[in-house]
Structures are given as C-alpha cells and as structure tokens.
Write an enzyme that holds these catalytic residues in place. Sequence first.
Site, mmCIF file in Angstrom:
data_model
loop_
_atom_site.group_PDB
_atom_site.id
_atom_site.type_symbol
_atom_site.label_atom_id
_atom_site.label_comp_id
_atom_site.label_asym_id
_atom_site.label_seq_id
_atom_site.Cartn_x
_atom_site.Cartn_y
_atom_site.Cartn_z
ATOM 1 N N TYR A 16 41.394 43.129 36.245
ATOM 2 C CA TYR A 16 42.553 42.518 35.574
ATOM 3 C C TYR A 16 42.623 42.776 34.065
ATOM 4 O O TYR A 16 43.500 42.260 33.395
ATOM 5 C CB TYR A 16 42.534 41.003 35.814
ATOM 6 C CG TYR A 16 42.578 40.663 37.268
ATOM 7 C CD1 TYR A 16 43.727 40.916 38.019
ATOM 8 C CD2 TYR A 16 41.479 40.137 37.913
ATOM 9 C CE1 TYR A 16 43.766 40.641 39.372
ATOM 10 C CE2 TYR A 16 41.511 39.848 39.267
ATOM 11 C CZ TYR A 16 42.658 40.105 39.986
ATOM 12 O OH TYR A 16 42.698 39.837 41.325
ATOM 13 N N ASP A 18 43.158 45.538 32.158
ATOM 14 C CA ASP A 18 44.233 46.359 31.593
ATOM 15 C C ASP A 18 45.528 45.561 31.544
ATOM 16 O O ASP A 18 46.172 45.451 30.499
ATOM 17 C CB ASP A 18 44.426 47.630 32.440
ATOM 18 C CG ASP A 18 43.116 48.342 32.687
ATOM 19 O OD1 ASP A 18 42.628 48.993 31.760
ATOM 20 O OD2 ASP A 18 42.556 48.217 33.797
ATOM 21 N N GLU A 263 37.073 42.764 28.967
ATOM 22 C CA GLU A 263 37.575 42.782 27.589
ATOM 23 C C GLU A 263 38.340 41.510 27.231
ATOM 24 O O GLU A 263 38.032 40.833 26.262
ATOM 25 C CB GLU A 263 38.471 44.013 27.392
ATOM 26 C CG GLU A 263 39.146 44.039 26.034
ATOM 27 C CD GLU A 263 39.654 45.392 25.602
ATOM 28 O OE1 GLU A 263 39.099 46.424 26.016
ATOM 29 O OE2 GLU A 263 40.615 45.429 24.820
HETATM 30 O O1 TRH Z 1 39.039 42.014 34.983
HETATM 31 P P1 TRH Z 1 38.151 42.623 33.978
HETATM 32 O O2 TRH Z 1 36.838 43.018 34.430
HETATM 33 O O3 TRH Z 1 38.877 43.809 33.360
HETATM 34 C C1 TRH Z 1 38.577 45.027 32.834
HETATM 35 C C2 TRH Z 1 38.998 46.123 33.733
HETATM 36 O O4 TRH Z 1 37.986 46.360 34.655
HETATM 37 C C3 TRH Z 1 39.297 47.334 32.932
HETATM 38 O O5 TRH Z 1 39.571 48.439 33.731
HETATM 39 C C4 TRH Z 1 38.160 47.603 32.008
HETATM 40 O O6 TRH Z 1 38.450 48.703 31.275
HETATM 41 C C5 TRH Z 1 37.986 46.412 31.132
HETATM 42 O O7 TRH Z 1 37.657 45.285 31.927
HETATM 43 C C6 TRH Z 1 36.949 46.602 30.076
HETATM 44 O O8 TRH Z 1 37.941 41.576 32.759
HETATM 45 P P2 TRH Z 1 38.891 41.063 31.627
HETATM 46 O O9 TRH Z 1 39.175 42.118 30.642
HETATM 47 O O10 TRH Z 1 38.261 39.852 31.120
HETATM 48 O O11 TRH Z 1 40.250 40.667 32.334
HETATM 49 C C7 TRH Z 1 40.398 39.555 33.144
HETATM 50 C C8 TRH Z 1 41.761 38.930 32.936
HETATM 51 O O12 TRH Z 1 41.968 37.932 33.910
HETATM 52 C C9 TRH Z 1 41.912 38.256 31.599
HETATM 53 O O13 TRH Z 1 43.212 38.452 31.093
HETATM 54 C C10 TRH Z 1 41.715 36.781 31.921
HETATM 55 C C11 TRH Z 1 42.323 36.719 33.270
HETATM 56 N N1 TRH Z 1 41.911 35.613 34.118
HETATM 57 C C12 TRH Z 1 42.889 34.745 34.551
HETATM 58 O O14 TRH Z 1 44.056 34.864 34.184
HETATM 59 N N2 TRH Z 1 42.541 33.732 35.398
HETATM 60 C C13 TRH Z 1 41.272 33.543 35.812
HETATM 61 O O15 TRH Z 1 40.997 32.596 36.585
HETATM 62 C C14 TRH Z 1 40.276 34.439 35.329
HETATM 63 C C15 TRH Z 1 38.853 34.241 35.751
HETATM 64 C C16 TRH Z 1 40.628 35.462 34.506
#
Ligand code: TRH
Length: 373
Positions: A16, A18, A263
């Site tokens: 999520y 990106d 991120e």
């Molecule tokens: O999901 P991530 O691991 O995302 C990424 C991708 O893998 C991407 O390709 C990679 O390049 C990047 O990491 C470094 O973790 P991130 O970035 O924290 O994104 C999660 C999103 O989900 C963030 O916007 C928060 C949201 N979220 C919710 O909206 N509700 C929830 O309950 C949770 C746990 C997260």
Amino acid sequence: MKRYSCDIFCRVVDNYGDIGVCWRLARQLANEFGLAVRLWVDDLKSLSMLCPEADAALDVQRCRGVEVRLWGGEFPKVNPSDLVIETFSCMLPEPYIAQMDTSHVWINLEYLSAEDWVEGCHKLPSPRPPLTRHFFFPGFTKKTGGLILESGLFAKRDAFLRRGLENFWNELKMEVPLEGTLRVSLFSYENAALFDLFDAWAKGSQKILCLVPEGRILPQVRRYIAEYGDATGNLQVAVLPFFEQEKYDELLWACDINFVRGEDSFVRAQWAGKPFVWQIYPQQDGVHWVKLEAFLDRYCGRLTVDGAEAMRKFWEAWNGNGHSMVHAWSEFLSARAELERCAMAWADELSENNLALNLLDYFQEIGTMRAFK
Ligand code: TRH
C-alpha cells in the site's frame, strides 16, 4: 488567481505504500492548496483499502476532493495539467507525454531515504527533449524535499489524546485496556522474529496489548494464537480490521509503541511522536540495510549511548539480523522514557520541512524560470 491543475501518476508495485503516499499527497494538494488534482492509479482495489468510498469498479470518480482515474488500457486523450507528478519513476504514458510542452512542470517524486546522497540528487533535472523531468526527493534534512504533513495534524493528534481514548476503544468494540498496559500496534511484513518477540512479551513483567491490523503478518499471528491463545502470560493479541488511511493515524496515536513498515506508515509513526520500530521494505542483495542504518545514524545521534544502542539493536533484530529479540526488547523497553522524549522532539523538528509546500515552491520556481503564468 489561476487555479492550478495537477496530475499524479501512481503504479501500485505491491502493498500500500505507493498508493498510500500518492493518495495522501493528492488529498493535501486538493484540499489544502486548492489545486484541481487528478490521480491516475493502476489498481483501484488498493486505493479502496485506504479510502473505502473509492469504488474499484469505476474508471472515473471523485473522492475527497480528488478526481480519481483508473490508469489502465488505452490512455485517454486529456490535456496535461500544469503540474505533473510522476511518482517513484512509474513512467508516464507516452500519449500523455506527447501532449506535454515546456509549460508543464514535470516532477518525479522519489522514494524516501535518509542516505546522504539524497541531498545531492534532490531537484536534479533529467532532460527528455524538449521536456525536462525534475527529481524531487523526500527526506529528513533541509536540503531535501521534507516529508508529507497535513496542516493541523499535530493539533488533531493532541486533541484526540486530550479527549481520552474511551471512544477509540468503543469504536473498535474493545474493552479499555487495564491501567499500566503497554499498547503496541503491529504493522509489518512477514517476520521470522515474531514468535521470539511474542514469547518475550508473554514472559515479560509488563502487560502488553498488541494490536494487529490485517495484513501480511496475520498468518503468523494466527499461528501463534492457535498455539498459545490470544492471551498468554502478559501478552494479549487483538487482530483489527484494516483502517482507512486517516483512521490509521488514530491507532498510532492511541498506542505507546508502533511497529511500522515501508514508507508512509514509517512517516506517520514519526508524526505520532511515540517510540516506533521500522521494518524496512526488504530489497535484493540486502541494500535496504544501508537505508536502515542511514536512518538509525540520523535518529540515534540524538540519543544517549545507551538509548542509541537499545534502539539500534532492537530495530536490527526486528529486521532480521538473527539476534535474539528477548534481550533487545528488554533494553528497548528500558530506554522507553528517553525514546519518548526524542520522538516528540524529532516530530517537531521535522515538521518544519513540509513536502507539499516545498513541492509547490519548486513548481513555482520552475514555472517562473520558464515565464510560466
Ligand atoms: O504497504 P507498505 O509496505 O508499502 C510500500 C510498498 O511495498 C512499496 O512498493 C514500497 O516501495 C514501499 O513500501 C517502501 O508500507 P507503507 O509505505 O507504510 O504503506 C502502508 C499504507 O497503508 C500507509 O499509507 C498507511 C496505510 N494503512 C492504512 O491506511 N490502514 C491500516 O490499517 C494500515 C495498517 C496501514
């Protein structure tokens, strides 16, 4: 005054992050800065996890002040916006590029890193005649693009905490945790250290409530629960539904320690001003370790020797360096008061460098250079 338009292009590589970054930025540019924002995304299902009102079956829709367009199949004929944000080098569609001219400002928003080289690459131009693409790097220093931070977020956080957490637990249909319970949120990838950590928590002297939003760690959490139950020793585990993006902040604010990943959640944990633990997105050949250590170097520079060591050891163990979680956890917990103070000061300091503001300044700067009106 002219209302500027902005196209943001997002390819969901996985998870999520990106779309998390793009959706947050799109809402902020539209709702705080009044731009007409169009978000192009190739995976609406991922967006609908963060924003349940987004309908994954609709190619065109408006959500929270943003026009959301499915980016798939043949690219429609549209006029390019004043500001064009390509995210994470996702490659703009050729038919769109063909419509662009030098009046359009093309920015490539890059991934976040605390490494030193970022300062040197921030705002570098990359010619693509007759156009120029400009790199924009988020980061932790004044010489980078800063971090995404909505206006009023800290006031919202503080008001939420002042109101008390009763409503928050009620909404989750959970009992208010017992006084003295350490509340931990756990958002992570699969992690071989999980059982070790849960064991340390179960056998430790501190009551712990671990809140796990649905995600990749869940099968492991379920295996642990199947074996030991959801309450064992001093550990209680609760699985929660995935929150919509704005609500996820509340979980971070309500907890004492937050495990985050990737991120965007990593940044949100920093805005929460609480001790946090980052599971970095694993990359091939272990290059992510360099990124992890770069952040630790920056952050731990503010801690005492003991505090820094506790944080570093625990983060490294959680990211799989093979060391035992038991010892690392007990040191991390002992450093908690210091980590709390540092987290708050860090959030305040970083909040001075606002990504959306910097991005719009840069947009104006490039536009002015080209006599853009
Ligand atoms: O999901 P991530 O691991 O995302 C990424 C991708 O893998 C991407 O390709 C990679 O390049 C990047 O990491 C470094 O973790 P991130 O970035 O924290 O994104 C999660 C999103 O989900 C963030 O916007 C928060 C949201 N979220 C919710 O909206 N509700 C929830 O309950 C949770 C746990 C997260």
